[in-house]
Design a protein around this motif. Structure first.
Motif, PDB file in Angstrom:
ATOM      1  N   ALA A  82     -21.635 -40.383  27.068  1.00  0.00           N
ATOM      2  CA  ALA A  82     -20.918 -41.179  28.075  1.00  0.00           C
ATOM      3  C   ALA A  82     -21.280 -40.803  29.504  1.00  0.00           C
ATOM      4  N   ALA A  83     -21.929 -39.652  29.700  1.00  0.00           N
ATOM      5  CA  ALA A  83     -22.190 -39.145  31.055  1.00  0.00           C
ATOM      6  C   ALA A  83     -23.484 -39.699  31.626  1.00  0.00           C
ATOM      7  N   ASP A  84     -23.436 -40.072  32.903  1.00  0.00           N
ATOM      8  CA  ASP A  84     -24.645 -40.474  33.628  1.00  0.00           C
ATOM      9  C   ASP A  84     -25.429 -39.264  34.109  1.00  0.00           C
ATOM     10  N   VAL A  85     -24.707 -38.173  34.350  1.00  0.00           N
ATOM     11  CA  VAL A  85     -25.313 -36.933  34.859  1.00  0.00           C
ATOM     12  C   VAL A  85     -24.914 -35.783  33.937  1.00  0.00           C
ATOM     13  N   LEU A  86     -25.883 -34.991  33.529  1.00  0.00           N
ATOM     14  CA  LEU A  86     -25.618 -33.772  32.749  1.00  0.00           C
ATOM     15  C   LEU A  86     -26.140 -32.574  33.529  1.00  0.00           C
ATOM     16  N   VAL A  87     -25.271 -31.584  33.727  1.00  0.00           N
ATOM     17  CA  VAL A  87     -25.661 -30.349  34.407  1.00  0.00           C
ATOM     18  C   VAL A  87     -25.394 -29.184  33.462  1.00  0.00           C
ATOM     19  N   ILE A  88     -26.421 -28.423  33.180  1.00  0.00           N
ATOM     20  CA  ILE A  88     -26.290 -27.241  32.327  1.00  0.00           C
ATOM     21  C   ILE A  88     -26.119 -26.019  33.207  1.00  0.00           C
ATOM     22  N   GLY A  89     -25.071 -25.250  32.962  1.00  0.00           N
ATOM     23  CA  GLY A  89     -24.845 -24.000  33.673  1.00  0.00           C
ATOM     24  C   GLY A  89     -25.112 -22.826  32.756  1.00  0.00           C
ATOM     25  N   THR A  90     -25.789 -21.805  33.278  1.00  0.00           N
ATOM     26  CA  THR A  90     -26.063 -20.635  32.449  1.00  0.00           C
ATOM     27  C   THR A  90     -26.101 -19.360  33.279  1.00  0.00           C
ATOM     28  N   PRO A  91     -25.669 -18.253  32.698  1.00  0.00           N
ATOM     29  CA  PRO A  91     -25.964 -16.948  33.302  1.00  0.00           C
ATOM     30  C   PRO A  91     -27.376 -16.523  32.915  1.00  0.00           C
ATOM     31  N   SER A  99     -28.154 -17.545  25.208  1.00  0.00           N
ATOM     32  CA  SER A  99     -28.361 -18.084  23.864  1.00  0.00           C
ATOM     33  C   SER A  99     -27.564 -19.368  23.665  1.00  0.00           C
ATOM     34  N   GLU A 100     -26.417 -19.482  24.346  1.00  0.00           N
ATOM     35  CA  GLU A 100     -25.636 -20.719  24.267  1.00  0.00           C
ATOM     36  C   GLU A 100     -26.409 -21.881  24.891  1.00  0.00           C
ATOM     37  N   ALA A 101     -27.103 -21.630  25.990  1.00  0.00           N
ATOM     38  CA  ALA A 101     -27.911 -22.669  26.622  1.00  0.00           C
ATOM     39  C   ALA A 101     -29.058 -23.094  25.717  1.00  0.00           C
ATOM     40  N   SER A 102     -29.675 -22.129  25.043  1.00  0.00           N
ATOM     41  CA  SER A 102     -30.757 -22.460  24.106  1.00  0.00           C
ATOM     42  C   SER A 102     -30.233 -23.340  22.978  1.00  0.00           C
ATOM     43  N   LYS A 103     -29.053 -22.984  22.466  1.00  0.00           N
ATOM     44  CA  LYS A 103     -28.469 -23.773  21.371  1.00  0.00           C
ATOM     45  C   LYS A 103     -28.114 -25.173  21.846  1.00  0.00           C
ATOM     46  N   LEU A 104     -27.599 -25.289  23.068  1.00  0.00           N
ATOM     47  CA  LEU A 104     -27.275 -26.601  23.612  1.00  0.00           C
ATOM     48  C   LEU A 104     -28.522 -27.481  23.697  1.00  0.00           C
ATOM     49  N   ILE A 105     -29.610 -26.931  24.202  1.00  0.00           N
ATOM     50  CA  ILE A 105     -30.836 -27.703  24.339  1.00  0.00           C
ATOM     51  C   ILE A 105     -31.354 -28.129  22.966  1.00  0.00           C
TER      52      ILE A 105
END
Length: 236
Positions: A82-91, A99-105
Motif C-alpha cells: 500500500a505504500a508509495d515510499v518505503l524507507v528501510i532503517g538499520t543500525p 540481520s533483520e535488514a537482510s531478512k527484510l530485503i
C-alpha cells in the motif's frame, strides 16, 4: 517557490533494529526526524519494528508453506504493497546492515515476481530510501547495498536517498544519547531533510503520472510474445 501537495502519498518505514519493543532504538530516533517532516507535509506515514514480528527467513511469499511454523510476512506485505515510499532503517554492526535488514530485503525479493495492473513487476512506481545509525563506520557501505537491492527488485531511487549518523570509531554514545549531540548535527539533519523531500518529490511525480509507461517493460506483454524493438544482433 510553489509548495507541492504530498497529501495523497503513503510512506512506510521499517526499522530493522535488533531490539524488540519497547527497548530504545537509536535508528528509530533518526527515522522520527524524517517521519515528522512527512507528517507535517500531510503524508500518511507509519513505522513498524521488524523484530516485533515473527518473520521467517526465506525467499517465498509465505514460508509456512515451506516448513516455517509461523510467518508474519503476509501481514507486513499488505503495508508494503500500500505504500508509495518505503524507507528501510538499520543500525550498523561490524560494518554491515543488521540481520533483520537482510531478512527484510530477502522477503521483499520474494514478492518481486508479482505484477501490477500494467503487467509490470509489483514495485514499479514505488520509491525507496534508507536511514542508518551506528557508532562505527559503514553508512555508505550499508546504503550502497540496500539501495541497490531496492532498485533491483523494482523500486525507484531518487538523488541522495540515504541519510545517517555515526559517532567516533569504536564504543561510544549512540544517536539518542545526550552526550552524542547527534540531534544537532547539521550534516545529518540536512541530509535527512533532503532525503525525505527527494523521496516525496519522486513519489509524487510517479503517482501523478500513473507510474511508468509499460511500453518496453511489461512482463505480461513479454510472456505474450511482445518484443517492442528487441532483436539479437547478427554477428559475422
Amino acid at each position: 517557490m510553489n509548495k507541492p501537495d504530498f497529501s495523497n502519498l503513503k510512506a512506510l518505514y521499517i526499522n530493522c533494529t535488533l531490539k524488540k519493543s519497547p527497548r530504545q532504538s537509536h535508528t528509530r530516533g533518526l527515522i522520527d526526524v524524517s517521519m515528522k517532516i512527512m507528517e507535517k507535509e500531510g503524508v500518511e506515514a507509519e513505522c513498524i519494528r521488524f523484530a516485533d514480528y515473527d518473520v521467517a527467513p526465506g525467499v517465498y511469499p509465505d514460508m509456512t508453506e515451506y516448513g516455517a511454523e509461523k510467518d508474519d510476512w503476509p501481514e507486513i506485505w499488505e503495508k508494503v504493497k500500500a505504500a508509495d515510499v518505503l524507507v528501510i532503517g538499520t543500525p550498523i554492526w561490524l560494518g554491515e546492515k543488521s540481520s533483520e535488514a537482510s531478512k527484510l530485503i530477502e522477503r521483499l525479493y520474494s514478492m518481486s515476481g508479482l505484477q501490477n495492473k500494467k503487467g509490470q513487476y509489483i514495485y514499479y512506481g514505488k520509491v525507496g530510501g534508507c536511514v542508518i545509525t551506528g557508532n562505527e563506520d559503514g553508512i555508505k557501505h550499508c546504503a550502497m547495498n540496500m539501495l541497490y537491492s531496492l532498485q533491483h527488485v523494482g523500486y525507484t531511487i531518487p538523488p541522495q536517498a540515504d541519510c545517517g549518523w555515526i559517532g567516533e570509531a569504536g564504543p561510544g554514545p549512540s544517536y539518542l544519547d545526550k552526550e552524542s549531540n547527534a540531534q544537532k548535527n547539521q550534516f545529518t539533519n540536512r541530509n535527512t531533510t533532503f532525503m525525505t523531500y527527494n523521496l516525496l518529490h519522486l513519489a509524487k511525480m510517479l503517482k501523478d503520472q500513473g507510474g511508468y509507461s509499460n511500453y518496453g517493460n511489461s512482463r505480461e506483454a513479454w510472456d505474450d510474445g511482445t518484443r517492442w524493438n528487441f532483436e539479437n544482433p547478427e554477428y559475422r
